[in-house]
Design a protein around this motif. Structure first.
Motif, PDB file in Angstrom:
ATOM      1  N   GLU A 166       4.736   0.095   6.534  1.00 59.81           N
ATOM      2  CA  GLU A 166       3.281   0.083   6.355  1.00 59.81           C
ATOM      3  C   GLU A 166       2.827   1.240   5.484  1.00 59.81           C
ATOM      4  OE1 GLU A 166       0.712  -2.049   7.331  1.00 59.81           O
ATOM      5  OE2 GLU A 166       2.484  -3.315   7.541  1.00 59.81           O
ATOM      6  N   TRP A 167       3.369   2.411   5.723  1.00 56.02           N
ATOM      7  CA  TRP A 167       3.033   3.562   4.894  1.00 56.02           C
ATOM      8  C   TRP A 167       3.386   3.291   3.430  1.00 56.02           C
ATOM      9  CZ3 TRP A 167       5.111   7.901   8.599  1.00 56.02           C
ATOM     10  CH2 TRP A 167       4.062   8.355   9.411  1.00 56.02           C
ATOM     11  N   ALA A 168       4.560   2.749   3.194  1.00 58.72           N
ATOM     12  CA  ALA A 168       4.996   2.483   1.816  1.00 58.72           C
ATOM     13  C   ALA A 168       4.039   1.517   1.120  1.00 58.72           C
ATOM     14  CB  ALA A 168       6.412   1.919   1.817  1.00 58.72           C
ATOM     15  N   SER A 169       3.621   0.473   1.841  1.00 57.60           N
ATOM     16  CA  SER A 169       2.699  -0.502   1.277  1.00 57.60           C
ATOM     17  C   SER A 169       1.350   0.130   0.968  1.00 57.60           C
ATOM     18  CB  SER A 169       2.517  -1.670   2.257  1.00 57.60           C
ATOM     19  OG  SER A 169       1.531  -2.561   1.794  1.00 57.60           O
ATOM     20  N   ARG A 170       0.857   0.918   1.883  1.00 55.63           N
ATOM     21  CA  ARG A 170      -0.464   1.536   1.691  1.00 55.63           C
ATOM     22  C   ARG A 170      -0.408   2.671   0.676  1.00 55.63           C
ATOM     23  NH1 ARG A 170      -3.564   0.284   7.324  1.00 55.63           N
ATOM     24  NH2 ARG A 170      -2.149  -1.380   7.976  1.00 55.63           N
ATOM     25  N   ASN A 171       0.743   3.295   0.553  1.00 60.27           N
ATOM     26  CA  ASN A 171       0.902   4.311  -0.491  1.00 60.27           C
ATOM     27  C   ASN A 171       0.813   3.681  -1.883  1.00 60.27           C
ATOM     28  OD1 ASN A 171       1.189   6.343   1.365  1.00 60.27           O
ATOM     29  ND2 ASN A 171       3.415   6.448   1.225  1.00 60.27           N
TER      30      ASN A 171
ATOM     31  N   TRP B 218      -2.732   3.179  -2.553  1.00 60.13           N
ATOM     32  CA  TRP B 218      -3.361   4.469  -2.840  1.00 60.13           C
ATOM     33  C   TRP B 218      -3.104   4.860  -4.295  1.00 60.13           C
ATOM     34  CZ3 TRP B 218      -3.167   9.422  -4.486  1.00 60.13           C
ATOM     35  CH2 TRP B 218      -4.095  10.335  -3.978  1.00 60.13           C
ATOM     36  N   LYS B 219      -1.876   4.679  -4.736  1.00 54.46           N
ATOM     37  CA  LYS B 219      -1.536   5.024  -6.123  1.00 54.46           C
ATOM     38  C   LYS B 219      -2.318   4.167  -7.116  1.00 54.46           C
ATOM     39  CE  LYS B 219       3.022   4.800  -5.789  1.00 54.46           C
ATOM     40  NZ  LYS B 219       4.449   4.901  -6.200  1.00 54.46           N
TER      41      LYS B 219
ATOM     42  N   ASN C 127      -5.218   2.919  -6.666  1.00 47.72           N
ATOM     43  CA  ASN C 127      -6.623   3.329  -6.636  1.00 47.72           C
ATOM     44  C   ASN C 127      -6.872   4.670  -7.303  1.00 47.72           C
ATOM     45  OD1 ASN C 127      -7.740   1.092  -5.323  1.00 47.72           O
ATOM     46  ND2 ASN C 127      -7.146   1.868  -3.310  1.00 47.72           N
ATOM     47  N   TRP C 128      -5.907   5.603  -7.193  1.00 50.06           N
ATOM     48  CA  TRP C 128      -6.183   6.984  -7.586  1.00 50.06           C
ATOM     49  C   TRP C 128      -5.310   7.537  -8.704  1.00 50.06           C
ATOM     50  CZ3 TRP C 128     -10.694   8.381  -6.040  1.00 50.06           C
ATOM     51  CH2 TRP C 128     -11.209   7.862  -4.843  1.00 50.06           C
ATOM     52  N   LEU C 129      -4.160   6.925  -8.971  1.00 54.81           N
ATOM     53  CA  LEU C 129      -3.254   7.493  -9.966  1.00 54.81           C
ATOM     54  C   LEU C 129      -3.158   6.668 -11.248  1.00 54.81           C
ATOM     55  CD1 LEU C 129      -0.339   8.754  -7.684  1.00 54.81           C
ATOM     56  CD2 LEU C 129      -2.020  10.125  -8.928  1.00 54.81           C
ATOM     57  N   GLN C 130      -3.876   5.564 -11.305  1.00 55.35           N
ATOM     58  CA  GLN C 130      -3.865   4.754 -12.515  1.00 55.35           C
ATOM     59  C   GLN C 130      -5.095   5.054 -13.364  1.00 55.35           C
ATOM     60  OE1 GLN C 130      -3.398   0.618 -11.477  1.00 55.35           O
ATOM     61  NE2 GLN C 130      -1.215   0.830 -11.070  1.00 55.35           N
TER      62      GLN C 130
ATOM     63  N   PRO D 168      -5.514  13.970  -7.744  1.00 53.72           N
ATOM     64  CA  PRO D 168      -4.828  12.811  -7.159  1.00 53.72           C
ATOM     65  C   PRO D 168      -3.327  13.023  -7.021  1.00 53.72           C
ATOM     66  CG  PRO D 168      -6.437  12.089  -8.781  1.00 53.72           C
ATOM     67  CD  PRO D 168      -6.358  13.580  -8.887  1.00 53.72           C
ATOM     68  N   GLU D 169      -2.725  13.708  -8.005  1.00 50.82           N
ATOM     69  CA  GLU D 169      -1.283  13.962  -7.945  1.00 50.82           C
ATOM     70  C   GLU D 169      -0.928  14.820  -6.735  1.00 50.82           C
ATOM     71  OE1 GLU D 169      -2.432  12.833 -11.984  1.00 50.82           O
ATOM     72  OE2 GLU D 169      -3.186  14.359 -10.609  1.00 50.82           O
TER      73      GLU D 169
END
Length: 278
Positions: free
Chosen positions: A119-124, A127-128, A130-133, A177-178
């Motif tokens: 679940e963490w991997a999917s939500r990470n 997150w990426k 949303n915030w790192l692109q 974000p990084e």
């Protein structure tokens, strides 16, 4: 609360539904067994009963304090004082949550930890996305838009000058974000290791329940007060910057916007006092 919920009825409805909502949210991460699910929900109901009696009166007084500040200019020190009072309430909640959660946490299995990692991997990944692109400019614009939306619900629509100040604050922010993603993954790894050590299935002999409670409390507290010296320094820097930013933004609000904020805080206080009676 004031920047998340937009109406008094939402505050009351959300609070009264918290055990059900929190139980569903936790189950999505842990995948409770048939016996753990009811235990977790019962613990959350006990937590709400405790919180209603012990914490809501203090929260009501904190809202009164904020109301007195709303009509006037404020200093970063005054903003931080409100945050420090809120943090006391957070730490009290963490302590009681840890006590009630310990029996369930000690029952978690290796299979459930695998589910948590997935679940963490999917939500990470979400997150990426949303915030790192995107370009730095588009990232900042998104942060400004989201912050403005929250502040709009509290003060009323922000004008161009106020939105520009938000942009400047984000451009100067110590948070990136990084760094945020790096800390997110680091916390998850630390939490997984600590939770596995509390599991009676994984750790032999089983950790005593009192120790599970103490370890769990320390683990949750690390999210607001990291034990790593470098992370703690960064956290304190971010908190100080947040106080400065809030004071700056509040001080360029119009009298009408400040009045709306004061009324909003009064509405929340009224809701909290009504919830105390249930």
């Amino acid at each position: 609360m004031s920047v998340i919920l937009t109406g008094c009825s939402a505050v009351k409805l959300g609070y009264n539904k918290l055990p059900e909502i929190a139980s569903w949210w936790l189950d999505s991460y842990i995948d409770f067994t048939d016996s753990q699910g009811p235990q977790a929900k019962a613990a959350l109901q006990k937590l709400q009963t405790w919180h209603r009696k012990e914490e809501l009166p203090a929260i009501a007084e904190l809202l009164v304090q904020a109301q007195t500040l709303a009509p006037q200019n404020i200093t970063p020190e005054q903003a931080c004082k409100v945050w420090e009072s809120a943090q006391v309430r957070i730490e009290s909640l963490i302590q009681e949550s840890s006590r009630l959660a310990a029996p369930v946490v000690s029952q978690l299995s290796a299979k459930q930890f695998k589910h948590l990692e997935k679940e963490w991997a999917s939500r990470n990944e979400d997150w990426k996305k949303n915030w790192l692109q995107g370009t730095p400019d588009t990232r900042v614009k998104k942060r400004v838009d989201l912050a403005a939306e929250r502040f709009n619900s509290f003060y009323g629509d922000l004008n161009a000058e106020q939105r520009q100040l938000l942009k400047q604050q984000f451009l100067q922010s110590a948070w990136t974000p990084e760094w945020g993603y790096q800390q997110r993954v680091k916390r998850q790894q630390e939490q997984l290791t600590a939770l596995q050590a509390m599991s009676s299935e994984i750790t032999k002999p089983a950790m005593p329940l009192a120790q599970v409670e103490k370890t769990l409390q320390a683990l949750i507290l690390q999210s607001v007060r990291p034990k790593d010296a470098g992370d703690l320094s960064k956290q304190l820097q971010l908190e100080q910057q947040a106080c400065q930013n809030l004071a700056q933004l509040h001080n360029i609000m119009s009298p009408a916007q400040r009045l709306k904020a004061q009324r909003k805080l009064k509405d929340y206080e009224t809701d909290v006092r009504e919830l105390m009676k249930i």
